[in-house]
Each structure stands twice: as C-alpha cells, then as structure tokens.
Design an enzyme around this catalytic site. Structure first.
Site, PDB file in Angstrom:
ATOM      1  N   ASN A 207       0.829  -1.211   0.000  1.00  0.00           N
ATOM      2  CA  ASN A 207       0.000   0.000   0.000  1.00  0.00           C
ATOM      3  C   ASN A 207       0.860   1.255   0.000  1.00  0.00           C
ATOM      4  OD1 ASN A 207      -2.053  -1.782   0.144  1.00  0.00           O
ATOM      5  ND2 ASN A 207      -2.522  -1.440   2.308  1.00  0.00           N
TER       6      ASN A 207
ATOM      7  N   ASP B  71      -0.531   4.149   1.063  1.00  0.00           N
ATOM      8  CA  ASP B  71      -1.064   5.043   2.105  1.00  0.00           C
ATOM      9  C   ASP B  71      -0.172   4.981   3.345  1.00  0.00           C
ATOM     10  OD1 ASP B  71      -1.991   2.995   4.043  1.00  0.00           O
ATOM     11  OD2 ASP B  71      -3.475   2.472   2.514  1.00  0.00           O
TER      12      ASP B  71
ATOM     13  N   HIS C 143       5.877  -0.747  -2.794  1.00  0.00           N
ATOM     14  CA  HIS C 143       5.368  -0.083  -4.001  1.00  0.00           C
ATOM     15  C   HIS C 143       5.366   1.446  -3.866  1.00  0.00           C
ATOM     16  CE1 HIS C 143       3.066  -3.980  -5.349  1.00  0.00           C
ATOM     17  NE2 HIS C 143       4.367  -4.040  -5.573  1.00  0.00           N
TER      18      HIS C 143
ATOM     19  N   CYS D  21      11.922  20.704  -9.060  1.00  0.00           N
ATOM     20  CA  CYS D  21      12.556  19.877  -8.028  1.00  0.00           C
ATOM     21  C   CYS D  21      13.131  20.803  -6.950  1.00  0.00           C
ATOM     22  CB  CYS D  21      13.674  19.041  -8.661  1.00  0.00           C
ATOM     23  SG  CYS D  21      14.773  18.277  -7.443  1.00  0.00           S
TER      24      CYS D  21
ATOM     25  N   GLY E  74      -5.192  -9.154   3.033  1.00  0.00           N
ATOM     26  CA  GLY E  74      -5.893  -8.219   2.146  1.00  0.00           C
ATOM     27  C   GLY E  74      -5.210  -7.945   0.828  1.00  0.00           C
TER      28      GLY E  74
ATOM     29  N   ASN F  72      -7.983 -12.814   4.320  1.00  0.00           N
ATOM     30  CA  ASN F  72      -8.521 -12.028   3.204  1.00  0.00           C
ATOM     31  C   ASN F  72     -10.045 -12.112   3.224  1.00  0.00           C
ATOM     32  OD1 ASN F  72      -7.458 -10.458   0.905  1.00  0.00           O
ATOM     33  ND2 ASN F  72      -8.690 -11.850  -0.340  1.00  0.00           N
ATOM     34  N   LEU F  73     -10.667 -11.127   2.620  1.00  0.00           N
ATOM     35  CA  LEU F  73     -12.134 -11.093   2.607  1.00  0.00           C
ATOM     36  C   LEU F  73     -12.714 -12.375   2.021  1.00  0.00           C
ATOM     37  CD1 LEU F  73     -14.543  -9.272   3.277  1.00  0.00           C
ATOM     38  CD2 LEU F  73     -14.426  -8.394   0.944  1.00  0.00           C
ATOM     39  N   GLU F  74     -12.071 -12.853   0.969  1.00  0.00           N
ATOM     40  CA  GLU F  74     -12.549 -14.069   0.285  1.00  0.00           C
ATOM     41  C   GLU F  74     -11.325 -14.786  -0.278  1.00  0.00           C
ATOM     42  OE1 GLU F  74     -15.074 -12.039  -2.423  1.00  0.00           O
ATOM     43  OE2 GLU F  74     -13.418 -11.402  -3.700  1.00  0.00           O
TER      44      GLU F  74
HETATM   45  C1  BJW Z   1     -10.289  -7.376   1.842  1.00  0.00           C
HETATM   46  C2  BJW Z   1     -11.206  -6.454   2.287  1.00  0.00           C
HETATM   47  C3  BJW Z   1     -11.393  -6.388   3.648  1.00  0.00           C
HETATM   48  C4  BJW Z   1     -11.194  -6.288   0.193  1.00  0.00           C
HETATM   49  N1  BJW Z   1     -10.692  -7.200   4.450  1.00  0.00           N
HETATM   50  N2  BJW Z   1      -9.612  -8.176   2.652  1.00  0.00           N
HETATM   51  C5  BJW Z   1       3.509 -12.061 -15.924  1.00  0.00           C
HETATM   52  C6  BJW Z   1       3.786 -12.953 -14.911  1.00  0.00           C
HETATM   53  C7  BJW Z   1       4.405 -12.552 -13.729  1.00  0.00           C
HETATM   54  C8  BJW Z   1       4.749 -11.229 -13.532  1.00  0.00           C
HETATM   55  C9  BJW Z   1       4.462 -10.334 -14.540  1.00  0.00           C
HETATM   56  C10 BJW Z   1       3.860 -10.745 -15.726  1.00  0.00           C
HETATM   57  N3  BJW Z   1       3.709  -9.660 -16.513  1.00  0.00           N
HETATM   58  C11 BJW Z   1       4.193  -8.574 -15.859  1.00  0.00           C
HETATM   59  C12 BJW Z   1       4.657  -8.972 -14.648  1.00  0.00           C
HETATM   60  C13 BJW Z   1       5.247  -8.132 -13.590  1.00  0.00           C
HETATM   61  C14 BJW Z   1       4.233  -7.211 -12.976  1.00  0.00           C
HETATM   62  C15 BJW Z   1       3.000  -7.993 -12.567  1.00  0.00           C
HETATM   63  O1  BJW Z   1       2.950  -8.617 -11.519  1.00  0.00           O
HETATM   64  N4  BJW Z   1       1.952  -7.938 -13.360  1.00  0.00           N
HETATM   65  C16 BJW Z   1       0.731  -8.702 -13.041  1.00  0.00           C
HETATM   66  C17 BJW Z   1      -0.466  -7.883 -13.456  1.00  0.00           C
HETATM   67  C18 BJW Z   1       0.828 -10.054 -13.704  1.00  0.00           C
HETATM   68  N5  BJW Z   1       4.893  -6.633 -11.807  1.00  0.00           N
HETATM   69  C19 BJW Z   1       5.656  -5.549 -11.896  1.00  0.00           C
HETATM   70  O2  BJW Z   1       5.787  -4.940 -12.946  1.00  0.00           O
HETATM   71  C20 BJW Z   1       6.395  -5.144 -10.632  1.00  0.00           C
HETATM   72  N6  BJW Z   1       7.767  -5.016 -10.934  1.00  0.00           N
HETATM   73  C21 BJW Z   1       8.509  -6.038 -11.329  1.00  0.00           C
HETATM   74  O3  BJW Z   1       8.047  -7.155 -11.494  1.00  0.00           O
HETATM   75  O4  BJW Z   1       9.821  -5.717 -11.500  1.00  0.00           O
HETATM   76  C22 BJW Z   1      10.705  -6.719 -12.006  1.00  0.00           C
HETATM   77  C23 BJW Z   1      11.257  -7.641 -10.962  1.00  0.00           C
HETATM   78  C24 BJW Z   1      12.005  -8.706 -11.366  1.00  0.00           C
HETATM   79  C25 BJW Z   1      12.550  -9.571 -10.435  1.00  0.00           C
HETATM   80  C26 BJW Z   1      12.356  -9.376  -9.097  1.00  0.00           C
HETATM   81  C27 BJW Z   1      11.633  -8.306  -8.684  1.00  0.00           C
HETATM   82  C28 BJW Z   1      11.074  -7.452  -9.616  1.00  0.00           C
HETATM   83  C29 BJW Z   1       5.892  -3.800 -10.140  1.00  0.00           C
HETATM   84  C30 BJW Z   1       4.495  -3.880  -9.629  1.00  0.00           C
HETATM   85  C31 BJW Z   1       4.005  -2.494  -9.226  1.00  0.00           C
HETATM   86  C32 BJW Z   1       2.572  -2.540  -8.749  1.00  0.00           C
HETATM   87  N7  BJW Z   1       2.087  -1.251  -8.575  1.00  0.00           N
HETATM   88  C33 BJW Z   1       0.678  -1.075  -8.184  1.00  0.00           C
HETATM   89  C34 BJW Z   1       0.178   0.308  -8.607  1.00  0.00           C
HETATM   90  C35 BJW Z   1       0.700   1.406  -7.805  1.00  0.00           C
HETATM   91  C36 BJW Z   1       0.025   2.635  -8.272  1.00  0.00           C
HETATM   92  C37 BJW Z   1      -1.046   3.082  -7.372  1.00  0.00           C
HETATM   93  O5  BJW Z   1      -1.044   2.800  -6.172  1.00  0.00           O
HETATM   94  O6  BJW Z   1      -1.897   3.730  -7.914  1.00  0.00           O
HETATM   95  O7  BJW Z   1       0.532  -1.345  -6.809  1.00  0.00           O
HETATM   96  S1  BJW Z   1      -0.459  -2.187  -8.976  1.00  0.00           S
HETATM   97  C38 BJW Z   1      -1.544  -2.289  -7.627  1.00  0.00           C
HETATM   98  O8  BJW Z   1      -1.632  -3.703  -7.329  1.00  0.00           O
HETATM   99  C39 BJW Z   1      -0.838  -1.585  -6.442  1.00  0.00           C
HETATM  100  C40 BJW Z   1      -0.971  -2.652  -5.382  1.00  0.00           C
HETATM  101  O9  BJW Z   1       0.043  -2.479  -4.403  1.00  0.00           O
HETATM  102  C41 BJW Z   1      -0.873  -3.948  -6.144  1.00  0.00           C
HETATM  103  C42 BJW Z   1      -1.452  -5.138  -5.431  1.00  0.00           C
HETATM  104  O10 BJW Z   1      -2.835  -4.991  -5.274  1.00  0.00           O
HETATM  105  P1  BJW Z   1      -3.528  -5.512  -3.955  1.00  0.00           P
HETATM  106  O11 BJW Z   1      -3.045  -4.762  -2.797  1.00  0.00           O
HETATM  107  O12 BJW Z   1      -3.444  -6.984  -3.882  1.00  0.00           O
HETATM  108  O13 BJW Z   1      -5.065  -5.032  -4.200  1.00  0.00           O
HETATM  109  P2  BJW Z   1      -6.218  -5.790  -4.989  1.00  0.00           P
HETATM  110  O14 BJW Z   1      -7.283  -4.783  -5.270  1.00  0.00           O
HETATM  111  O15 BJW Z   1      -5.718  -6.558  -6.120  1.00  0.00           O
HETATM  112  O16 BJW Z   1      -6.764  -6.860  -3.934  1.00  0.00           O
HETATM  113  C43 BJW Z   1      -7.421  -6.479  -2.741  1.00  0.00           C
HETATM  114  C44 BJW Z   1      -7.746  -7.732  -1.957  1.00  0.00           C
HETATM  115  O17 BJW Z   1      -8.291  -7.317  -0.713  1.00  0.00           O
HETATM  116  C45 BJW Z   1      -8.805  -8.627  -2.623  1.00  0.00           C
HETATM  117  O18 BJW Z   1      -8.346  -9.980  -2.596  1.00  0.00           O
HETATM  118  C46 BJW Z   1     -10.037  -8.460  -1.756  1.00  0.00           C
HETATM  119  O19 BJW Z   1     -10.811  -9.644  -1.638  1.00  0.00           O
HETATM  120  C47 BJW Z   1      -9.426  -8.096  -0.435  1.00  0.00           C
HETATM  121  N8  BJW Z   1     -10.287  -7.285   0.417  1.00  0.00           N
HETATM  122  N9  BJW Z   1     -11.748  -5.798   1.161  1.00  0.00           N
HETATM  123  C48 BJW Z   1      -9.820  -8.092   3.869  1.00  0.00           C
HETATM  124  N10 BJW Z   1     -12.291  -5.519   4.182  1.00  0.00           N
END
Ligand code: BJW
Length: 233
Positions: free
Chosen positions: A92, A94, A109, A136, A176, A202-204
């Site tokens: 996150n 935030d 992130h 800057c 989450g 997680n929620l689900e």
């Molecule tokens: C509740 C609830 C409640 C609801 N109680 N639970 C193919 C295969 C593998 C990897 C890749 C691929 N193609 C591309 C990639 C790499 C890519 C990637 O993973 N893409 C996927 C889409 C496949 N990743 C990257 O590019 C990353 N960098 C990278 O890989 O660099 C190279 C590297 C190489 C070697 C080692 C290391 C690195 C960078 C990723 C950057 C992600 N950035 C973001 C956006 C930030 C901008 C912004 O904030 O606006 O970060 S994406 C977005 O998703 C954000 C989040 O941190 C991230 C994860 O999301 P999160 O937190 O899981 O949210 P949700 O909405 O998905 O899920 C919420 C969950 O909560 C749900 O399950 C609900 O059920 C639950 N929930 N209410 C409990 N009350």
C-alpha cells in the site's frame, strides 16, 4: 505450530478498504475508472503527466480524510508486544500502518507522501499537489518531480531485504491482497520453500489462496485483531 520467532506480514489494499480507501481489482475498485496503463506505468506518465499527477494528487489529498482501522492498529500493537522479530511489508502507498502505530514499515510499491526527481534522484516528503511544471526542490528542474510510486515494469523497493526476510521467517502472513501482482505474489512460495508456515487473511479466497497452509476469510478488521490476540496470548 510452535510459537513463531520471526513473522513476515505482507499487506495489500484490503487492509485499508474498511478505512475507505478503494482496492484495485474489486468491483468499484481503482482500476475500474482509471486504466492501469494510463496511470500506473512509466509510459503512461511520459504520455500524459498531467493526468497522472491529477490521479495521485486526488489520492494523496484523500489520505487526510481517512483513519487507520482496527486491523492497522492491531498490527501496531503486535509490533509493540511481540518478543520475536517482525517484518511488516506493505504494497500500500497510504500511511495508515504508520498512523496505526507501526514503525519501520517497508513500502515496497512506494508512498503517496513521497516524491522524487527524475532528473537528479533527490527524494523528499510531498504533501501538496504536483504538476508537470513543479520544480525539483534540489536541482530546480521543472517537471522533474514524479510520485514516488512503483509502477508496472519498475523494480519494487528493498527487494533484497524482503527476500532475505521471507527466507528466514517461520511464519508468513498475507493480509488483504489479491495475489495478482508479482513479486509480492511470489513471497508465499518462497516462504514455503524455506519451510515457513503460511497464513492468508482475506475477505474471500484470493488468486493465491491455494498456496497457503491456512486461509481465513472475512473482513480484516475482524480477522487481524483475532489473529494478533492469538499470537500474543
Ligand atoms: C479485503 C477487504 C477487507 C477487500 N478485508 N480483505 C507475468 C507474470 C508474472 C509477472 C508479470 C507478468 N507480466 C508482468 C509482470 C510483472 C508485474 C505484474 O505482476 N503484473 C501482473 C499484473 C501479472 N509486476 C511488476 O511490474 C512489478 N515489478 C517487477 O516485477 O519488476 C521486475 C522484478 C524482477 C525480479 C524481481 C523483482 C522485480 C511492479 C508492480 C508495481 C505494482 N504497482 C501497483 C500500482 C501502484 C500505483 C497506485 O497505487 O496507484 O501497486 S499495482 C496495484 O496492485 C498496487 C498494489 O500495491 C498492487 C497489489 O494490489 P492488492 O493490494 O493486492 O489489491 P487488490 O485490489 O488486487 O486486492 C485487494 C484484496 O483485498 C482482494 O483480494 C479483496 O478480496 C481483499 N479485500 N476488502 C480483507 N475488508
């Protein structure tokens, strides 16, 4: 299992949902109105910096309207009282973990309240809006500043420290997060390779649920305080 001595906790948008911050992939989530490629890639920023600044300016300003919830506060309490080692890593951007009492939070992130300069790499705390002409504060390059957010295709922060922590923990807890974004989504597999117990709260059922030894489903504000109480009792 025996009492854990090193716990790694990974949190995602779900832990902040009940504070009023939208998740990304749920119905009504952030990506429904804002295409990922426009606002969360370096290419999107290069194409339309004004749009991207507006998106993050709104989310940064919204932070002052939300409060940490019972789940953030429970993790702060755990960090205070736990006798072993605890590593808290969040996807996150935030600041609700910090406001909930946690310290040394690893924001893999990035953070909404931080910016850096693409011209000189200077990094600073950013509370006000940014625009394509903001200079800057260090090198004065206009338009150099960008949100300190890890976009798709960019390397998340502190990966070495994170991988070392996941490899050495004996309990890995994911809270989450959908398990849709790598490398965070791969931590559960790494933890299991190194014989840690793994727990999902997680929620689900998430995309990654099947990889965990145990998965508990429900709202974070209920599950997290319950789990923290069980660790501290
Ligand atoms: C509740 C609830 C409640 C609801 N109680 N639970 C193919 C295969 C593998 C990897 C890749 C691929 N193609 C591309 C990639 C790499 C890519 C990637 O993973 N893409 C996927 C889409 C496949 N990743 C990257 O590019 C990353 N960098 C990278 O890989 O660099 C190279 C590297 C190489 C070697 C080692 C290391 C690195 C960078 C990723 C950057 C992600 N950035 C973001 C956006 C930030 C901008 C912004 O904030 O606006 O970060 S994406 C977005 O998703 C954000 C989040 O941190 C991230 C994860 O999301 P999160 O937190 O899981 O949210 P949700 O909405 O998905 O899920 C919420 C969950 O909560 C749900 O399950 C609900 O059920 C639950 N929930 N209410 C409990 N009350």
């Amino acid at each position: 299992m025996t009492d854990p001595s090193h716990i790694v906790i990974l949190t995602g948008a779900g832990i902040s949902a009940e504070s009023g911050i939208d998740t990304f992939r749920d119905a009504g989530g952030v990506w429904e109105n804002h295409p990922i490629e426009q606002v969360a890639t370096p290419e999107g920023f290069a194409k339309d910096p004004e749009l991207v600044h507006r998106f993050y300016n709104l989310r940064r300003a919204a932070l002052s309207t939300v409060e940490p919830n019972a789940a953030h506060i429970a993790l702060g309490r755990l960090q205070d009282a736990f006798q072993g080692q605890l590593t808290l890593v969040t996807q996150n951007v935030d600041d609700l973990h910090e406001r909930g009492g946690s310290t040394d939070v690893i924001h893999m992130h990035g953070e909404l309240l931080s910016a850096f300069c693409t011209a000189c790499d200077h990094r600073w705390e950013q509370r006000s809006d940014l625009s394509p002409t903001t200079p800057c504060p260090a090198c004065r390059t206009a338009g150099g500043p960008r949100p300190d957010i890890v976009w798709f295709g960019e390397m998340p922060y502190q990966m070495r420290r994170l991988e070392a922590a996941v490899q050495s923990c004996d309990l890995f807890v994911s809270i989450g997060t959908s398990g849709a974004v790598y490398p965070a989504a791969g931590f559960v597999h790494l933890a299991r390779t190194f014989d840690a117990q793994t727990l999902e709260l997680n929620l689900e059922a998430s995309q990654g649920s099947a990889a965990f030894d145990e998965a508990r489903h429900g709202p974070a504000t209920q599950l997290v305080p319950q789990w923290v109480n069980s660790i501290l009792s």
